[in-house]
Design a protein around this motif. Structure first.
Motif, PDB file in Angstrom:
ATOM      1  N   TYR A 291       0.862  -1.181   0.000  1.00 63.75           N
ATOM      2  CA  TYR A 291       0.000   0.000   0.000  1.00 63.75           C
ATOM      3  C   TYR A 291       0.900   1.232   0.000  1.00 63.75           C
ATOM      4  O   TYR A 291       1.484   1.582   1.018  1.00 63.75           O
TER       5      TYR A 291
ATOM      6  N   ALA B 113      -0.404   5.633   1.488  1.00 67.73           N
ATOM      7  CA  ALA B 113      -1.704   5.202   2.013  1.00 67.73           C
ATOM      8  C   ALA B 113      -2.451   6.318   2.737  1.00 67.73           C
ATOM      9  O   ALA B 113      -1.904   7.000   3.605  1.00 67.73           O
ATOM     10  N   THR B 114      -3.714   6.480   2.374  1.00 67.49           N
ATOM     11  CA  THR B 114      -4.623   7.360   3.091  1.00 67.49           C
ATOM     12  C   THR B 114      -5.116   6.639   4.340  1.00 67.49           C
ATOM     13  O   THR B 114      -4.856   5.438   4.532  1.00 67.49           O
TER      14      THR B 114
ATOM     15  N   LYS C  17      -7.227   3.743   3.252  1.00 74.34           N
ATOM     16  CA  LYS C  17      -6.432   2.642   2.706  1.00 74.34           C
ATOM     17  C   LYS C  17      -5.715   1.871   3.812  1.00 74.34           C
ATOM     18  O   LYS C  17      -5.586   0.641   3.757  1.00 74.34           O
ATOM     19  N   MET C  18      -5.263   2.579   4.857  1.00 79.43           N
ATOM     20  CA  MET C  18      -4.606   1.906   5.977  1.00 79.43           C
ATOM     21  C   MET C  18      -5.590   1.034   6.747  1.00 79.43           C
ATOM     22  O   MET C  18      -5.276  -0.095   7.139  1.00 79.43           O
TER      23      MET C  18
ATOM     24  N   ALA D  56      -6.206  -1.988   4.697  1.00 78.98           N
ATOM     25  CA  ALA D  56      -5.074  -2.907   4.757  1.00 78.98           C
ATOM     26  C   ALA D  56      -5.169  -3.806   5.987  1.00 78.98           C
ATOM     27  O   ALA D  56      -4.947  -5.025   5.905  1.00 78.98           O
TER      28      ALA D  56
ATOM     29  N   TYR E  66       6.112  -0.906   7.983  1.00 79.72           N
ATOM     30  CA  TYR E  66       5.608   0.451   7.725  1.00 79.72           C
ATOM     31  C   TYR E  66       6.785   1.408   7.631  1.00 79.72           C
ATOM     32  O   TYR E  66       7.658   1.425   8.512  1.00 79.72           O
TER      33      TYR E  66
ATOM     34  N   PRO F  77      -1.204   8.966   8.132  1.00 79.50           N
ATOM     35  CA  PRO F  77      -1.518   8.698   6.722  1.00 79.50           C
ATOM     36  C   PRO F  77      -1.179   9.914   5.861  1.00 79.50           C
ATOM     37  O   PRO F  77      -0.988  11.021   6.371  1.00 79.50           O
TER      38      PRO F  77
END
Length: 208
Positions: free
Chosen positions: A9, A12-13, A16-17, A20, A41, A58
């Protein structure tokens, strides 16, 4: 590691996180917990200035609004409660409010904050890039974060045939030394463990 088992990813926004984490949970559930989760990360972390709790930031998050970020404590709880055999977390981030350019993500007063220590959950091993008020610095010559460069270097050289302790010792020793030489600032990665991994991590290999 089979490519179909890898999720990536980029930039990532918040949404999106969260997606995930849900994806990982669904994968673990689909194999009845017979899985070892590796979570990596690279990005910014920040502290809540009032509570000192640590958060992941993010790309659409606001460092002054913790509700727009991912709580590190909640991340650990979510990963630890999935029922996986083990969870290995590698964080190339710091939570003091500093950024790699030497500026600050949080308050305009420009003071680094010592975040609360966040404990792992379940059967978890964590290796994070920096301690306390330190900043996770870059290794500009190598186009990487200093932590990530040595993490990947050891994994590449060993082809994964390395224990978590051997990997951690290598990363800690090299990052601590090179941070002083290259960036002229202290940076000491740190290990935290919980559950079965508190005993197993010294002999546990990345590659089974």
């Amino acid at each position: 590691m089979p490519k179909e088992n890898i999720r990536v990813y980029k930039d990532a926004t918040l949404g999106k996180m969260l997606r995930a984490i849900a994806d990982i949970r669904n994968v673990v559930k689909s194999v009845d917990g017979n899985a070892d989760v590796i979570f990596y990360y690279a990005g910014h972390g920040m502290p809540d200035e009032s509570t000192k709790d640590a958060f992941l930031l993010p790309v659409d998050g606001d460092a002054m609004v913790s509700e727009s970020c991912i709580s590190l404590g909640k991340l650990y709880s979510d990963l630890g409660d999935m029922g996986a055999n083990s969870v290995m977390v590698f964080l190339d981030a710091c939570f003091s409010g500093g950024n790699r350019s030497g500026g600050m993500l949080t308050a305009a007063r420009g003071v680094a904050i010592k975040p609360k220590q966040t404990s792992p959950k379940g059967n978890m091993f964590t290796l994070s890039a920096a301690s306390g008020q330190e900043t996770a610095m870059p290794y500009k010559e190598k186009n990487h974060g200093l932590f990530t460069y040595y993490l990947l270097k050891k994994l590449q050289e060993s082809k994964g045939n390395v224990t978590l302790k051997e990997l951690s010792d290598y990363v800690i020793d090299n990052v601590r030394r090179q941070a002083t030489i290259v960036n002229k600032k202290p940076q000491t990665p740190q290990v935290s463990t919980s559950g079965n991994m508190a005993v197993e991590w010294t002999k546990r290999k990345i590659r089974n």
